[in-house]
Write a protein that holds these residues in place. Sequence first.
Motif, PDB file in Angstrom:
ATOM      1  N   LEU A  43      -5.922 -49.061-103.195  1.00 22.49           N
ATOM      2  CA  LEU A  43      -6.673 -47.795-102.587  1.00 22.49           C
ATOM      3  C   LEU A  43      -7.740 -48.373-101.328  1.00 22.49           C
ATOM      4  N   SER A  44      -8.270 -49.451-101.730  1.00 20.29           N
ATOM      5  CA  SER A  44      -9.441 -49.787-100.515  1.00 20.29           C
ATOM      6  C   SER A  44      -8.665 -50.249 -99.573  1.00 20.29           C
ATOM      7  N   LEU A  45      -7.528 -51.002 -99.592  1.00 17.86           N
ATOM      8  CA  LEU A  45      -6.807 -51.402 -98.423  1.00 17.86           C
ATOM      9  C   LEU A  45      -6.451 -50.446 -97.601  1.00 17.86           C
ATOM     10  N   SER A  46      -6.421 -49.343 -98.175  1.00 19.52           N
ATOM     11  CA  SER A  46      -5.671 -48.075 -97.506  1.00 19.52           C
ATOM     12  C   SER A  46      -6.924 -47.128 -97.024  1.00 19.52           C
ATOM     13  N   ASN A  47      -8.086 -47.930 -96.787  1.00 19.11           N
ATOM     14  CA  ASN A  47      -9.087 -47.179 -96.507  1.00 19.11           C
ATOM     15  C   ASN A  47      -9.636 -45.874 -97.318  1.00 19.11           C
ATOM     16  N   ILE A  48      -9.490 -45.821 -98.428  1.00 15.42           N
ATOM     17  CA  ILE A  48      -9.975 -45.120 -99.503  1.00 15.42           C
ATOM     18  C   ILE A  48     -11.199 -45.670 -99.785  1.00 15.42           C
ATOM     19  N   PRO A  49     -12.517 -44.968 -99.963  1.00 14.89           N
ATOM     20  CA  PRO A  49     -13.653 -45.496-100.225  1.00 14.89           C
ATOM     21  C   PRO A  49     -14.146 -45.731-101.384  1.00 14.89           C
ATOM     22  N   ILE A  50     -13.418 -46.721-102.146  1.00 14.26           N
ATOM     23  CA  ILE A  50     -13.587 -46.871-103.491  1.00 14.26           C
ATOM     24  C   ILE A  50     -14.808 -47.768-104.003  1.00 14.26           C
ATOM     25  N   TYR A  51     -15.562 -47.511-104.838  1.00 17.42           N
ATOM     26  CA  TYR A  51     -16.724 -48.471-104.992  1.00 17.42           C
ATOM     27  C   TYR A  51     -16.757 -48.749-106.633  1.00 17.42           C
ATOM     28  N   ALA A  52     -17.130 -50.038-106.936  1.00 19.47           N
ATOM     29  CA  ALA A  52     -17.304 -50.254-108.448  1.00 19.47           C
ATOM     30  C   ALA A  52     -18.851 -50.515-108.755  1.00 19.47           C
ATOM     31  N   VAL A  53     -18.945 -50.067-109.775  1.00 18.39           N
ATOM     32  CA  VAL A  53     -20.259 -50.207-110.452  1.00 18.39           C
ATOM     33  C   VAL A  53     -20.188 -50.891-111.976  1.00 18.39           C
ATOM     34  N   ASN A  54     -21.179 -52.109-111.939  1.00 17.57           N
ATOM     35  CA  ASN A  54     -20.941 -53.099-113.130  1.00 17.57           C
ATOM     36  C   ASN A  54     -21.806 -52.299-114.139  1.00 17.57           C
ATOM     37  N   GLY A  55     -21.863 -53.244-115.524  1.00 17.61           N
ATOM     38  CA  GLY A  55     -22.657 -52.695-116.467  1.00 17.61           C
ATOM     39  C   GLY A  55     -21.891 -52.040-117.565  1.00 17.61           C
ATOM     40  N   VAL A  56     -22.453 -51.998-118.604  1.00 21.46           N
ATOM     41  CA  VAL A  56     -21.848 -51.240-119.602  1.00 21.46           C
ATOM     42  C   VAL A  56     -21.250 -49.687-119.433  1.00 21.46           C
ATOM     43  N   HIS A  57     -21.918 -49.069-118.655  1.00 19.02           N
ATOM     44  CA  HIS A  57     -21.408 -47.723-118.197  1.00 19.02           C
ATOM     45  C   HIS A  57     -20.862 -47.586-116.705  1.00 19.02           C
ATOM     46  N   GLY A  58     -20.221 -49.050-116.391  1.00 16.93           N
ATOM     47  CA  GLY A  58     -19.712 -49.177-115.125  1.00 16.93           C
ATOM     48  C   GLY A  58     -18.414 -48.656-115.102  1.00 16.93           C
ATOM     49  N   GLY A  59     -17.758 -48.620-113.902  1.00 14.66           N
ATOM     50  CA  GLY A  59     -16.231 -48.269-113.774  1.00 14.66           C
ATOM     51  C   GLY A  59     -16.259 -48.179-112.057  1.00 14.66           C
ATOM     52  N   TYR A  60     -15.368 -47.216-111.919  1.00 14.14           N
ATOM     53  CA  TYR A  60     -14.933 -46.815-110.301  1.00 14.14           C
ATOM     54  C   TYR A  60     -15.368 -45.538-110.018  1.00 14.14           C
ATOM     55  N   GLY A  61     -15.835 -45.280-108.722  1.00 14.41           N
ATOM     56  CA  GLY A  61     -16.093 -44.135-108.047  1.00 14.41           C
ATOM     57  C   GLY A  61     -15.732 -44.080-106.782  1.00 14.41           C
ATOM     58  N   ILE A  62     -15.766 -42.760-105.948  1.00  9.50           N
ATOM     59  CA  ILE A  62     -15.407 -42.716-104.599  1.00  9.50           C
ATOM     60  C   ILE A  62     -16.544 -42.021-103.924  1.00  9.50           C
ATOM     61  N   LEU A  63     -16.640 -42.475-102.729  1.00  8.48           N
ATOM     62  CA  LEU A  63     -17.793 -42.104-101.715  1.00  8.48           C
ATOM     63  C   LEU A  63     -18.213 -40.773-101.946  1.00  8.48           C
ATOM     64  N   ASP A  64     -19.443 -40.205-101.964  1.00 14.02           N
ATOM     65  CA  ASP A  64     -19.544 -38.592-102.012  1.00 14.02           C
ATOM     66  C   ASP A  64     -19.157 -38.225-100.539  1.00 14.02           C
ATOM     67  N   GLU A  65     -19.399 -39.044 -99.582  1.00 16.41           N
ATOM     68  CA  GLU A  65     -18.927 -38.323 -98.330  1.00 16.41           C
ATOM     69  C   GLU A  65     -17.496 -38.216 -98.093  1.00 16.41           C
ATOM     70  N   TYR A  66     -16.551 -38.839 -98.849  1.00 11.78           N
ATOM     71  CA  TYR A  66     -15.154 -38.632 -99.031  1.00 11.78           C
ATOM     72  C   TYR A  66     -14.794 -37.389 -99.696  1.00 11.78           C
ATOM     73  N   LYS A  67     -15.837 -36.661-100.532  1.00  6.18           N
ATOM     74  CA  LYS A  67     -15.569 -35.380-101.238  1.00  6.18           C
ATOM     75  C   LYS A  67     -15.887 -34.182-100.497  1.00  6.18           C
ATOM     76  N   VAL A  68     -15.151 -33.289-100.762  1.00  7.57           N
ATOM     77  CA  VAL A  68     -15.473 -31.905-100.238  1.00  7.57           C
ATOM     78  C   VAL A  68     -16.370 -31.229-101.023  1.00  7.57           C
ATOM     79  N   ASP A  69     -17.697 -31.490-100.712  1.00  8.32           N
ATOM     80  CA  ASP A  69     -18.759 -30.822-101.578  1.00  8.32           C
ATOM     81  C   ASP A  69     -18.531 -30.618-102.925  1.00  8.32           C
ATOM     82  N   LYS A  70     -17.924 -31.889-103.523  1.00  8.61           N
ATOM     83  CA  LYS A  70     -17.440 -32.328-104.905  1.00  8.61           C
ATOM     84  C   LYS A  70     -16.662 -31.073-105.444  1.00  8.61           C
TER      85      LYS A  70
END
Length: 303
Positions: A43-70
């Motif tokens: 997905l990242s190579l396809s220019n989908i703005p995925i980001y990773a969050v480290n830690g116990v409650h970590g995981g993956y998210g998508i940049l808010d700018e990519y969402k349509v007002d959530k």
Amino acid sequence: MDKIERLISIIMILLKKEIVSANEFAQLFHVSKRTILRDMETLSLSNIPIYAVNGVHGGYGILDEYKVDKRLLSSSDLENILTALGGLEKILVSEEVEMTIKKIEAMVSPWSLNHSVRLSFYDWEGRKEMLEILRTCQEAILKRRLVSFDYIDKNGTVTKRTVEPYQLHFSETSWYLKGFCLQRMGYRAFKLSRIDHLHMNGPTFSPRDDMLEQEQEANYQPELVAVKALISPGIKDQFIERYGRKSIEPYSSELLLVTIHVPQNSIGFQFLAGFGTNLEIVEPRSYVEEFRKYLLEMVDKYS
């Protein structure tokens, strides 16, 4: 569920949720955590703005700018997307596009699909012949595999090329493959109709660091010249579609005056010559003379 379905589902989930862990995705899709990590890389190579969050409650998210007002897209939005994709079906040959169309159809209420817009394209025989070239190029781009082919330029000269493929581009009526040519050691755009004996090679490649910068440079437009021409009312609609109503003004009871911007080269000349006797260029004189020479060369072919 295959990979394409899983990737679409991941995007839809991330559009609705803030952070989702790799373990949650793995359990949801019944695959390994390693598979999810590969999906995120895809997905990242396809220019989908995925980001990773480290830690116990970590995981993956998508940049808010990519969402349509959530919020999810409305039924009307989905219909518009479906109309566009459906109309382009004969041009876009990817099975992934067909899958996307089916996904969106499933999300839209059957009674809301009024099919009020239809797009049609010429079912050219030549386009069918290029399907295999398109599919090979698409596969090579996704797998980061080199492609080799014979390339025939406009003068009929044949050269052998090996290319790092990066993008398929459809412009007007033609397909182009954009990539880095190892013979010329530079970024090039190859018209698919001039490619022969195409095959995908075994070796893979890593995208070059300057790829995005070069892509921007490759998208430059030729210098355009402001041209004034007299046209008959019968072709007015074609100028409205391409240049808008503001480009046209009354001239006489039988003619209209258009002001348009076209390149001063064979591409511009071919476009204008296509209107035949329904168009006469009046300004600038330098363009008139160049266009006149172009037409005389055509006439000489039949003299």
